[in-house]
Design a protein around this motif. Structure first.
Motif, mmCIF file in Angstrom:
data_model
loop_
_atom_site.group_PDB
_atom_site.id
_atom_site.type_symbol
_atom_site.label_atom_id
_atom_site.label_comp_id
_atom_site.label_asym_id
_atom_site.label_seq_id
_atom_site.Cartn_x
_atom_site.Cartn_y
_atom_site.Cartn_z
ATOM 1 N N LEU A 21 0.869 -1.243 -0.029
ATOM 2 C CA LEU A 21 0.076 0.013 0.081
ATOM 3 C C LEU A 21 0.996 1.434 -0.006
ATOM 4 O O LEU A 21 0.349 2.167 -0.592
ATOM 5 N N LYS A 22 2.192 1.164 0.540
ATOM 6 C CA LYS A 22 2.932 2.363 0.736
ATOM 7 C C LYS A 22 3.567 2.825 -0.488
ATOM 8 O O LYS A 22 3.598 3.665 -1.046
ATOM 9 N N TYR A 23 4.137 1.660 -1.347
ATOM 10 C CA TYR A 23 4.633 1.956 -2.315
ATOM 11 C C TYR A 23 4.199 1.924 -3.760
ATOM 12 O O TYR A 23 4.716 2.125 -4.907
ATOM 13 N N TYR A 24 2.824 1.198 -4.020
ATOM 14 C CA TYR A 24 2.386 1.047 -5.304
ATOM 15 C C TYR A 24 0.892 1.455 -5.074
ATOM 16 O O TYR A 24 -0.049 0.742 -4.733
ATOM 17 N N SER A 25 0.753 2.455 -5.840
ATOM 18 C CA SER A 25 -0.535 3.324 -5.970
ATOM 19 C C SER A 25 -1.673 2.683 -6.705
ATOM 20 O O SER A 25 -2.813 3.021 -6.261
ATOM 21 N N ASP A 26 -1.278 1.657 -7.453
ATOM 22 C CA ASP A 26 -2.431 1.075 -8.209
ATOM 23 C C ASP A 26 -2.647 -0.143 -7.510
ATOM 24 O O ASP A 26 -3.415 -0.947 -8.290
ATOM 25 N N ILE A 27 -2.081 -0.564 -6.388
ATOM 26 C CA ILE A 27 -2.483 -1.793 -5.799
ATOM 27 C C ILE A 27 -3.666 -1.522 -4.543
ATOM 28 O O ILE A 27 -3.657 -0.563 -3.695
ATOM 29 N N GLU A 28 -4.638 -2.514 -4.684
ATOM 30 C CA GLU A 28 -5.693 -2.316 -3.477
ATOM 31 C C GLU A 28 -5.533 -3.674 -2.861
ATOM 32 O O GLU A 28 -5.924 -4.829 -3.455
ATOM 33 N N VAL A 29 -5.493 -3.729 -1.422
ATOM 34 C CA VAL A 29 -5.423 -5.144 -0.974
ATOM 35 C C VAL A 29 -6.864 -5.419 -0.423
ATOM 36 O O VAL A 29 -7.445 -4.635 0.506
ATOM 37 N N VAL A 30 -7.395 -6.301 -1.401
ATOM 38 C CA VAL A 30 -8.716 -6.558 -1.062
ATOM 39 C C VAL A 30 -8.993 -7.826 -0.049
ATOM 40 O O VAL A 30 -10.195 -8.060 0.408
ATOM 41 N N GLY A 31 -8.015 -8.573 0.366
ATOM 42 C CA GLY A 31 -8.331 -9.620 1.449
ATOM 43 C C GLY A 31 -6.912 -10.217 1.985
ATOM 44 O O GLY A 31 -5.764 -9.890 1.245
ATOM 45 N N MET A 32 -6.948 -10.825 3.171
ATOM 46 C CA MET A 32 -5.802 -11.211 3.669
ATOM 47 C C MET A 32 -6.360 -12.648 4.387
ATOM 48 O O MET A 32 -7.108 -12.740 5.063
ATOM 49 N N THR A 33 -5.691 -13.661 4.082
ATOM 50 C CA THR A 33 -5.996 -15.030 4.656
ATOM 51 C C THR A 33 -4.765 -15.758 5.019
ATOM 52 O O THR A 33 -3.544 -15.424 4.584
ATOM 53 N N GLY A 34 -4.838 -16.790 6.134
ATOM 54 C CA GLY A 34 -3.786 -17.471 6.649
ATOM 55 C C GLY A 34 -3.694 -18.862 6.400
ATOM 56 O O GLY A 34 -2.737 -19.514 7.123
ATOM 57 N N SER A 35 -4.640 -19.766 5.816
ATOM 58 C CA SER A 35 -4.731 -21.010 5.700
ATOM 59 C C SER A 35 -5.223 -21.676 4.301
ATOM 60 O O SER A 35 -5.877 -20.447 3.605
ATOM 61 N N VAL A 36 -5.213 -22.800 4.259
ATOM 62 C CA VAL A 36 -5.804 -23.403 2.962
ATOM 63 C C VAL A 36 -7.333 -23.127 2.838
ATOM 64 O O VAL A 36 -7.929 -22.427 2.133
ATOM 65 N N SER A 37 -7.803 -23.705 4.018
ATOM 66 C CA SER A 37 -9.254 -23.489 4.255
ATOM 67 C C SER A 37 -9.881 -22.181 4.139
ATOM 68 O O SER A 37 -10.894 -21.899 3.375
ATOM 69 N N GLU A 38 -9.419 -21.308 4.786
ATOM 70 C CA GLU A 38 -9.768 -19.719 4.913
ATOM 71 C C GLU A 38 -9.573 -19.361 3.273
ATOM 72 O O GLU A 38 -10.506 -18.461 2.914
#
Length: 253
Positions: A21-38
């Motif tokens: 988010l800091k260095y790439y203005s064209d990027i939007e983080v739409v989700g974060m997950t931590g496992s296969v199932s999630e």
């Protein structure tokens, strides 16, 4: 570009998100997950269609490749891994970018730029073919492994092997006679050469012989703890995603 981050280490997940988010203005983080199932659940949810997925190879409940087997992934995939091994070469062969941990800004710049320029999504089928070694034909499984001991090379019959364990970036072969030897191959390669009726991959870090299982303890959360023979200081655990298959295997199903 809409980005999904798949990472089971909270600090690494937060750091990558913050850097993107800091260095790439064209990027939007739409989700974060931590496992296969999630991750599978997130990708199956209506409207969740990322352009790019930054995906750790080893997640809390298994390897990320299981995600591709459960859901149709249509995105550009950038792998992150702590191990510069055969899998990294597979990513290069399939034009899939990768980042070695800890992720450096220069490498991240390269990966983001490739994603911007790429016209097609990652060829998931090609990836799975490359990172999943074909099992040996029936009757052609390894009967012995050659191991090094100082200046000697020793044959170890498969019947003498209790388990293989990966720790600290090394793969170890343990015998029923309580000897251990360093192996050159990864667990993925070793498992493809073993008879699946005699050996089971209980986690990303361990392959065990059925003869080495002395007893099994059920833990909270669906995992299993194995009391092996011979015993070792470290716990041998069956991951939640593999517990049912492991019990069926032990019963001979």
């Amino acid at each position: 570009m809409k980005v999904l981050i798949v990472e089971d280490e909270p600090m690494a997940q937060a750091n990558l998100c913050r850097t993107l988010l800091k260095y790439y203005s064209d990027i939007e983080v739409v989700g974060m997950t931590g496992s296969v199932s999630e991750t599978v659940a997130w990708l199956r949810a209506p409207g969740n269609t990322p352009d790019v997925i930054f995906m750790d190879v080893e997640l809390s409940d298994g390897e990320c490749f299981e995600i591709f087997r459960q859901v149709d992934v249509r995105a550009k995939v950038v792998m992150t891994t702590a191990y510069d091994n055969y899998a990294v070469k597979a990513f290069e062969v399939n034009s899939i970018d990768y980042l070695l941990k800890p992720v450096e800004k220069e490498s991240l710049d390269r990966a983001v730029e490739r994603c911007r320029k790429a016209s097609a999504n990652t060829d998931v089928e090609a990836l799975l073919r490359t990172v999943s070694p074909a099992p040996a034909p029936a009757g052609e499984f390894r009967q012995r492994f050659m191991v090094r001991l100082n200046d000697k090379i020793l044959p170890v019959p498969v019947s003498d092997i209790a388990y293989f364990i990966s720790e600290d970036k090394l793969t170890w072969l343990y015998t029923f006679g309580e000897s251990r030897y360093i192996m050159d191959q990864s667990l993925d390669i070793l498992y493809s050469q073993l008879d699946p009726s005699r050996f089971f991959r209980i986690s990303r870090n361990c392959i065990i012989s059925s003869s080495a299982v002395k007893s099994i303890i059920k833990l909270q959360g669906g995992r299993l703890k194995i009391n092996p023979r011979p015993e070792i200081p470290a716990e041998i655990l069956v991951s939640r995603s593999r517990s049912e298959d492991f019990l069926n295997w032990m019963e001979g199903e």
